[in-house]
Design an enzyme around this catalytic site. Structure first.
Site, PDB file in Angstrom:
ATOM      1  N   CYS A 408     -19.048  18.060 -10.883  1.00 34.00           N
ATOM      2  CA  CYS A 408     -19.051  16.941  -9.932  1.00 34.00           C
ATOM      3  C   CYS A 408     -17.658  16.351  -9.728  1.00 34.00           C
ATOM      4  CB  CYS A 408     -20.038  15.867 -10.380  1.00 34.00           C
ATOM      5  SG  CYS A 408     -19.667  15.128 -11.990  1.00 34.00           S
ATOM      6  N   CYS A 604       8.227 -16.206  -7.454  1.00 32.57           N
ATOM      7  CA  CYS A 604       7.276 -16.798  -6.506  1.00 32.57           C
ATOM      8  C   CYS A 604       6.012 -15.953  -6.345  1.00 32.57           C
ATOM      9  CB  CYS A 604       7.941 -16.964  -5.137  1.00 32.57           C
ATOM     10  SG  CYS A 604       9.124 -18.327  -5.041  1.00 32.57           S
ATOM     11  N   CYS A 619      14.062 -15.068   4.504  1.00 34.97           N
ATOM     12  CA  CYS A 619      15.401 -15.054   5.068  1.00 34.97           C
ATOM     13  C   CYS A 619      16.240 -16.062   4.280  1.00 34.97           C
ATOM     14  CB  CYS A 619      15.370 -15.412   6.559  1.00 34.97           C
ATOM     15  SG  CYS A 619      14.837 -17.114   6.884  1.00 34.97           S
ATOM     16  N   HIS A 627      13.297 -22.921  -2.372  1.00 30.88           N
ATOM     17  CA  HIS A 627      13.755 -23.100  -3.744  1.00 30.88           C
ATOM     18  C   HIS A 627      14.444 -24.445  -3.968  1.00 30.88           C
ATOM     19  CE1 HIS A 627      13.284 -18.653  -3.567  1.00 30.88           C
ATOM     20  NE2 HIS A 627      12.710 -18.891  -4.739  1.00 30.88           N
ATOM     21  N   HIS A 672     -20.937  10.694 -13.946  1.00 39.16           N
ATOM     22  CA  HIS A 672     -21.211  11.496 -12.751  1.00 39.16           C
ATOM     23  C   HIS A 672     -20.373  10.964 -11.594  1.00 39.16           C
ATOM     24  CE1 HIS A 672     -23.241  14.091  -9.969  1.00 39.16           C
ATOM     25  NE2 HIS A 672     -23.636  13.062  -9.238  1.00 39.16           N
TER      26      HIS A 672
END
Length: 757
Positions: A408, A604, A619, A627, A672
């Site tokens: 299987c 972050c 950016c 920050h 299985h």
């Protein structure tokens, strides 16, 4: 229940010109009348028929029944069904041994329910003129299956046994099995034979084993003591010189008399014409009465004290005598109770995998679009099955890849990779070493092409591939034991076909290569009902990983502890995987303003304020603003690796995102493997595949694979997370529970890198 002096029969062929007696009818005659009538015919009364009073039937159309067998068969209302279960004698014989208090499973609707046998007997009185009444089983349901019945033990206001309301079921023998019918409790000592055959009943001639001796006798009784079944046998004079009565554990007993050959049973099938063609690693079968045993020849030679050429077989099931040892000498190695030593002349090729066999397991189907039925002659590629062709080619029983003997994991992996996706088709056509070319041809001509053109692959082709892999020496048990899908895929892609690694990871300034990625999470994660996107991002974050390039195919293993222990009760499939922020280089958008991002802050990552996604890129302006908050002033943002000259060309309003599409999921439950295929663009475009969904015949039968649509998956994908989290797995519709709760491996593809799209 019945009168003495009566003999019962079942009609096996509908008599000519008799309208009141069909094949499957139960009839009887009195012993004193058996000599009446014509020599070739017998006067019998048909149970349940009032006209005519008796009929004459050709004796060749009758099979004798005991009163107990007739009573069990009478519980089946349909004549054809009754005849079918009579011919499947093992189930009927097994039912005769059941006793009250036995743990059983009972089929009710489409469910298999657990219970305890509380009643064996009639449900109503027999008609005055009838000597026999149908016998039913009364089962009290147990555990989670309580409340799924339809009675409290009463039938027609007569109490036959007592249980809670809707916790009982009355059923014929055909729907009831011992809970451990395939593996009865073991004795303290290991069985010297391990053979599981038809359940013995009083009067049967049997072979049984005591110490190193093969003995014979007649069954007097079968009874249960302390949860174990024993057979009381009236013995013949055996190798020990004893006679009388002996009580033997059930697993030491085989119905029928079979030859003994100095500590081992060897059956000579007089197959000398094929013997010379069979050598080491040949797939063979040997017969034990009505039972066939299948295995692989692991050793050929003479045993101590033997003159004939013997073969040491590694069997498919745990029904052998040792681990390859004979009289304390090891001749080959295999798992315990898988080895059997037989005369080589007793072996014959395994008929299930003969190329010229008229295989009942091969479905007869019409091949459309000019597809050739002989996949061996097909050398050209066949495109994956499209969304508009799925219902016509792929959906149904006896569809997909036929499973056989622990295959299987391979069936599910191959079906997932090639049925509806071409992302890894390059491995089917790339140049390879001469010794590896047969494996590539088997994959293309015998597996992938038939799967895509006809929707079905016979189990013998998968066995052929397993034999080839074993012959290459990567593992001696490829044809018998279950493997992990990632082990199989790595061997084929890396060691044999020398495919370039699918995954290139950037870690610590170096590139590491792999074919699969195992997701690991720290114990202090805050995920409860995660998506695959979240799991991947958390794993990359914890290990400080990046993708060195966009992979064509991304194979993700879910966080689990082995096959049985899952880290999460449910995982939400991410139909699309956004890997843009997981790449080590390339332009990205600021998560706040959408402009070109220039910094990433790993600190972050856990901040849910800005984005639900784990990775945070900004950016320069947004990074300064983010920050400046007191809680984030200590964060250390790192510059992103932007391609040289990119900024000079200007920044587009919308940057291209790198998206991977989900195309398959492998799931595992109780060892299985099954698979789900995402074959179309809609949320309900899902298929479920099980290579061993059903079985026809016993140990010498074959598995029936099935592919079915499962649009119910879309219901749960569209469901709010809180509502999905509250869903009880067993109450989820269809097979959806297996996708959300049992996921083992997710497969994603880059649509731009597929061979056909």
């Amino acid at each position: 229940m019945t009168s003495p002096g009566i003999q019962y029969f079942i009609v096996t062929e509908t008599p000519d010109s008799l309208r009141h007696c069909d094949a499957g009818c139960i009839c009887y005659t009195y012993e004193r009348q058996r000599s009446f009538g014509f020599a070739e015919k017998l006067q019998v009364f048909v149970l349940g028929s009032f006209f005519p009073p008796y009929i004459e039937i050709d004796k060749r159309r009758l099979e004798e029944l005991s009163a107990a067998e007739a009573a069990l068969l009478l519980a089946l209302a349909d004549d054809s069904e009754r005849l079918r279960w009579f011919r499947d004698g093992d189930v009927l014989r097994q039912a005769l041994t059941l006793c009250e208090g036995t743990e059983v499973v009972v089929e009710e609707g489409r469910e298999t329910l657990n219970g305890v046998l509380r009643y064996i007997g009639k449900l109503s009185k027999a008609a005055a003129q009838e000597p026999l009444t149908a016998v039913f089983f009364g089962v009290e349901l147990q555990g989670e299956d309580k409340g799924k019945g339809n009675t409290d033990g009463r039938y027609d206001n007569v109490t036959l046994f007592t249980c809670d309301r809707d916790c009982g079921i009355f059923a014929p023998f055909s729907r009831v099995r011992p809970r451990h019918s395939e593996s009865f409790p073991s004795a303290d000592a290991e069985s010297p034979s391990g053979w599981e055959t038809a359940m013995p009943v009083p009067g049967d001639r049997v072979t049984y084993f005591i110490e190193d001796y093969c003995c014979y006798g007649m069954v007097l009784n079968v009874r249960e003591k302390d949860g174990q079944r024993f057979v009381l046998i009236s013995t013949d004079i055996d190798a020990t010189g004893k006679t009388g009565e002996v009580e033997v554990p059930l697993q030491f007993v085989v119905v029928g008399e079979y030859p003994a050959d100095s500590d081992l049973i060897a059956l000579d099938n007089r197959a000398a014409e094929t013997e010379s063609a069979m050598g080491l690693n040949s797939l063979v079968e040997v017969s034990l009465g009505t039972r066939r045993l299948y295995g692989i020849i692991r050793w050929i030679g003479t045993l101590p004290g033997q003159k004939e050429i013997m073969a040491g077989l590694e069997l498919e099931e745990d029904v052998g005598v040792s681990d390859g040892t004979f009289k304390n000498v090891s001749f080959f190695q295999c798992p315990p109770r898988r080895a059997l030593f037989v005369k080589k002349s007793a072996c014959r090729p395994d008929a299930r995998f003969l190329n010229d066999r008229d295989d009942d397991a091969a479905p007869k189907r019409k091949v459309t679009d000019g597809a050739s039925r002989d996949s061996q002659s097909r050398l050209e590629p066949v495109a994956p099955i499209g969304a508009d062709q799925v219902d016509q080619i792929l959906v149904g029983r006896m569809k997909g890849i036929q499973g056989h003997c622990n295959s299987c994991y391979m069936d599910a992996a191959l079906f997932s990779l090639f049925s509806c996706s071409s992302v890894l088709d390059s491995m089917l056509f790339k140049s390879t070493e001469p010794q590896d070319a047969p494996i590539q041809r088997t994959l293309l001509n015998d597996i992938v092409n038939p799967l895509r053109s006809e929707g079905f692959v016979q189990g013998r082709h998968i066995m052929k591939l397993r034999q080839q892999l074993e012959k290459h020496g990567y593992c001696h048990s490829f044809t018998t034991e279950e493997k992990d899908p990632e082990e199989f895929l790595t061997i084929v892609m890396h060691h044999i076909l020398a495919l370039d690694p699918l995954l290139k990871l950037w870690v610590g300034g170096k590139v590491q290569e792999s074919f699969c990625y195992q997701i690991f999470l720290e114990q202090n994660h805050n995920l409860v009902l995660p998506t695959v996107q979240q799991l991947l991002e958390h794993s990359f974050h914890n290990a400080a990983l990046k993708l060195a390039e966009v992979p064509s195919c991304l194979i993700l293993q879910m966080p689990r502890f082995g096959k049985k222990f899952k880290m999460f009760d449910k995982i939400i499939p991410s139909l699309e995987l956004d890997i843009t922020r997981l790449l080590s280089q390339g332009p990205q958008q600021c998560i706040l303003c959408g402009k070109l991002a220039q910094e990433e802050c790993l600190d972050c990552f856990e901040e849910p304020v800005f984005s639900q996604t784990g990775c945070k890129v900004f950016c320069e302006l947004c990074s300064v603003q983010v920050h400046s908050h007191p809680q984030r002033r200590s964060h250390q943002a790192a510059p992103l690796d932007i391609p040289e000259g990119y900024v000079a060309r200007g920044v587009p309003r919308t940057l291209t995102r790198d998206i991977m599409e989900l195309f398959a999921v492998l799931c595992i439950e109780t060892s299985h493997y099954v698979s789900f295929i995402k074959y179309g663009p809609n949320s309900h475009d899902w298929l479920f595949f099980d290579s061993m969904a059903d079985r026809q015949g016993g140990t010498d039968g074959f598995n029936i694979p099935e592919v079915r649509a499962c649009p119910e998956v879309g219901i749960y994908l569209d469901m709010p997370a809180a509502e999905l989290a509250a869903q009880i797995p067993r109450d989820m519709k269809g097979v959806a529970k297996r996708l959300f709760c049992d996921a083992y491996m997710y497969l994603y593809q880059s649509s731009s890198m597929c061979l056909y799209y």
